[in-house]
Structure formats: structure tokens, C-alpha cells
Design a protein around this motif. Structure first.
Motif, PDB file in Angstrom:
ATOM      1  N   LYS A 158       0.854  -1.192   0.000  1.00  0.00           N
ATOM      2  CA  LYS A 158       0.000   0.000   0.000  1.00  0.00           C
ATOM      3  C   LYS A 158       0.885   1.235   0.000  1.00  0.00           C
ATOM      4  O   LYS A 158       2.075   1.167   0.356  1.00  0.00           O
ATOM      5  N   PRO A 159       0.367   2.390  -0.378  1.00  0.00           N
ATOM      6  CA  PRO A 159       1.212   3.579  -0.500  1.00  0.00           C
ATOM      7  C   PRO A 159       1.849   4.019   0.819  1.00  0.00           C
ATOM      8  O   PRO A 159       2.948   4.588   0.810  1.00  0.00           O
ATOM      9  N   GLU A 160       1.197   3.747   1.933  1.00  0.00           N
ATOM     10  CA  GLU A 160       1.779   4.115   3.227  1.00  0.00           C
ATOM     11  C   GLU A 160       3.114   3.412   3.485  1.00  0.00           C
ATOM     12  O   GLU A 160       3.943   3.888   4.264  1.00  0.00           O
ATOM     13  N   ALA A 163       6.622   5.431   2.816  1.00  0.00           N
ATOM     14  CA  ALA A 163       7.001   6.632   3.575  1.00  0.00           C
ATOM     15  C   ALA A 163       8.484   6.590   3.930  1.00  0.00           C
ATOM     16  O   ALA A 163       8.991   5.598   4.456  1.00  0.00           O
ATOM     17  N   THR A 178       1.842  13.463  -5.757  1.00  0.00           N
ATOM     18  CA  THR A 178       0.980  12.757  -4.791  1.00  0.00           C
ATOM     19  C   THR A 178       1.786  11.887  -3.842  1.00  0.00           C
ATOM     20  O   THR A 178       1.571  11.917  -2.623  1.00  0.00           O
ATOM     21  N   ILE A 179       2.734  11.104  -4.373  1.00  0.00           N
ATOM     22  CA  ILE A 179       3.475  10.172  -3.518  1.00  0.00           C
ATOM     23  C   ILE A 179       4.387  10.918  -2.553  1.00  0.00           C
ATOM     24  O   ILE A 179       4.652  10.440  -1.437  1.00  0.00           O
ATOM     25  N   LYS A 182       1.512  13.397  -0.138  1.00  0.00           N
ATOM     26  CA  LYS A 182       0.507  12.682   0.649  1.00  0.00           C
ATOM     27  C   LYS A 182       1.077  11.481   1.392  1.00  0.00           C
ATOM     28  O   LYS A 182       0.604  11.140   2.488  1.00  0.00           O
ATOM     29  N   TYR A 183       2.113  10.854   0.830  1.00  0.00           N
ATOM     30  CA  TYR A 183       2.624   9.613   1.422  1.00  0.00           C
ATOM     31  C   TYR A 183       4.097   9.708   1.850  1.00  0.00           C
ATOM     32  O   TYR A 183       4.680   8.706   2.252  1.00  0.00           O
ATOM     33  N   ASN A 184       4.658  10.911   1.776  1.00  0.00           N
ATOM     34  CA  ASN A 184       5.988  11.199   2.330  1.00  0.00           C
ATOM     35  C   ASN A 184       7.108  10.329   1.760  1.00  0.00           C
ATOM     36  O   ASN A 184       8.074  10.021   2.462  1.00  0.00           O
TER      37      ASN A 184
END
Length: 291
Positions: A158-160, A163, A178-179, A182-184
Motif C-alpha cells: 500500500k502507499p503508506e 514513507a 501525490t506520492i 501525501k505519502y511522504n
């Protein structure tokens, strides 16, 4: 010796033909373009200008499997390309009169503003920042952002999970923004998504991110090397056809053609002959945004 050379040449020709056939089966070379229309348009419109010139210049990607990738003959193939051919046909312009120009994420707006292309059909996400500079017809497809990882990587689903990690994406693209924001993730920029593949393969980055349909094309080409981290997407990316900002008449005309393609079945045929060979769901044309 002469017989050996002749036989070797024959084998090379056969191998080349087999390769061409294989690529055609993956979307290269297949065309579903409607017949060229006998069209006339109101004086002074872009449609009339292009029809009279019998030429149109369309910007697209040259390295995006399934949507826009340079074929064996040096010309691009894919779903975006079929959309461009269909629009040209409705303008009364045959496919061999289209000039295809490679456009990458960071030059699409400038190419339109400078008049270097008449249209851009290049996995081009509609967003407010871009609408400050150009107009969009469509959307004609809605993708979603995803992550491409190495086949043996089970740490990212998942994108989280990215990070603080290095992720490759194209300079100036919506997915890169976006990455990071939003997802550091730490974005490693590249000129094209294809240029991200070697850093991923060599584990200089943990993932490549862009739209799921683009990444699916890379998985299709190298299923033993790469995979999608998940079948789920984490954004909505409406693809539009870029054109000059104030050309409302041309934009509305293109929107009418897109709706006709859906109604007549040309949209479905173009999808199934290209991206639909890998992505088995057949999309419906999204609701046209007639802003």
C-alpha cells in the motif's frame, strides 16, 4: 557457404516476422480506426483548418505500453493512439497524415501553448493546475495511481509503506507530487517511466509509481521481474485530450466524437485491441466534463 547464408537470412526474416506478430498481439500494429469521414466544417474553426490542411499533429507517449509505445515501424501504437486516429478520421484526415510527436509529462502544456502539436493524447491527467494553461476534452478514461515493485518484494502492499523510502516517478507528473506530498516518499525523478525500471530492478528505489494502466504494461512485458504492489489504486486519474486553452468549439466537437465512439462501439473495439489485451475489464466512457 552461399546456401548457409541464404538459410540464415531466411531464419532471421522468420524470426523478425514472429516478433512482429507477437508485438501485434499485445496491441502493436492493430488498428480499429473508423473510416475516414467526408467532412465539412464551419469556416474559421480549427476543424476546418485541419481538414483543409489534411494533416494533424498529435503528441503522445512513445514509451507507455498499451497506451502509447513506439512500434516496430517507428510509429506509436496503443489506446491513446487509436483515440487520436479516430478523431483524425472524423476530421477527414487519414492515419498516414498524422504526425506523431513524442510528449513527456513535463512538456505537454508547453507543446500545446507553442503550437507544436494540435492535440495531446498521452495518459494526460486532467487537473486544475493544467487547466490554467490548456483545455481538456474528455475525460475518455479514468485510471488510478498504483505502485510497481520487484517481483520478490513483499514489503510494500500500500502507499503508506513507501514513507521515507525512495520511489521513482516522472518529473512534473501528478503521481510524483501525490506520492511525495501525501505519502511522504522521497521521489527520485526521471524523464520517463521507462527510465525508472532500471533503478527499480537494481533496488536503488523500492517502487515506481504512476497510473495502474501504465504499470500494468510493464508487468505484461516483464512478468518475472515486476508486479503491482496491489490491484487497488489510491487516486482517480481522469485522462483528457489536451488542446489550446480557449478553443472551446474544438473541445466541444471532440467531446461529441468521444460520446459517438462510445455509442458506436468504436471505443470498445479500440480498448480491446490495445490495453484490453492485458486489462480485461472494458471501461465505460466517463461522464464528459463540459466545463
Amino acid at each position: 557457404m552461399k546456401a548457409f547464408i541464404t538459410r540464415r537470412k531466411s531464419l532471421l526474416v522468420a524470426a523478425s516476422a514472429a516478433l512482429a506478430l507477437s508485438l501485434s498481439a499485445c496491441g502493436g500494429g492493430t488498428t480499429t480506426t473508423p473510416p475516414v469521414a467526408s467532412a465539412s466544417f464551419e469556416a474559421g474553426t480549427t476543424m476546418e483548418k485541419l481538414n483543409k490542411a489534411q494533416k494533424i499533429t498529435i503528441g503522445t507517449k512513445f514509451d507507455q505500453p498499451l497506451f502509447g509505445q513506439k512500434g516496430l515501424d517507428g510509429k506509436p501504437v496503443g489506446f491513446d493512439v487509436e483515440m487520436g486516429k479516430a478523431i483524425a478520421a472524423k476530421l477527414g484526415i487519414p492515419a498516414d497524415k498524422i504526425e506523431w510527436v513524442e510528449t513527456v509529462s513535463q512538456n505537454r502544456e508547453s507543446f500545446i501553448e507553442q503550437g507544436r502539436v494540435d492535440l495531446v493524447i498521452a495518459t494526460y491527467t486532467i487537473n486544475d493546475a493544467r487547466k490554467e494553461k490548456v483545455a481538456f476534452a474528455g475525460p475518455y478514461y479514468e485510471a488510478g495511481q498504483a505502485l510497481l515493485v520487484n517481483k520478490d518484494d513483499t514489503s510494500i502492499t500500500k502507499p503508506e509503506d513507501v514513507a521515507g523510502k525512495k520511489v521513482c516517478s516522472v518529473t512534473g507528473s501528478t503521481p510524483a507530487k501525490t506520492i511525495a506530498e501525501k505519502y511522504n516518499a522521497e521521489v527520485v525523478p526521471a524523464a520517463t517511466y521507462t527510465a525508472c525500471l532500471e533503478p527499480l530492478r537494481n533496488k536503488q528505489v523500492v517502487a515506481v509509481t504512476t497510473d495502474n494502466v501504465i504499470l500494468a504494461g510493464y508487468v505484461d512485458k516483464e512478468p518475472d521481474a515486476f508486479k503491482l504492489a496491489s490491484d487497488e489504486t489510491f487516486t482517480k486519474e481522469p485522462y483528457g485530450i489536451g488542446l489550446k486553452k480557449d478553443d472551446t468549439v474544438f473541445r466541444n466537437w471532440i467531446n461529441d466524437q468521444l460520446e459517438a465512439f462510445q455509442k458506436d462501439g468504436d471505443y470498445k473495439k479500440a480498448w480491446e485491441a490495445t490495453a484490453g489485451k492485458v486489462i480485461k475489464t472494458t471501461p465505460e466512457l466517463p461522464a464528459i466534463n463540459r466545463y
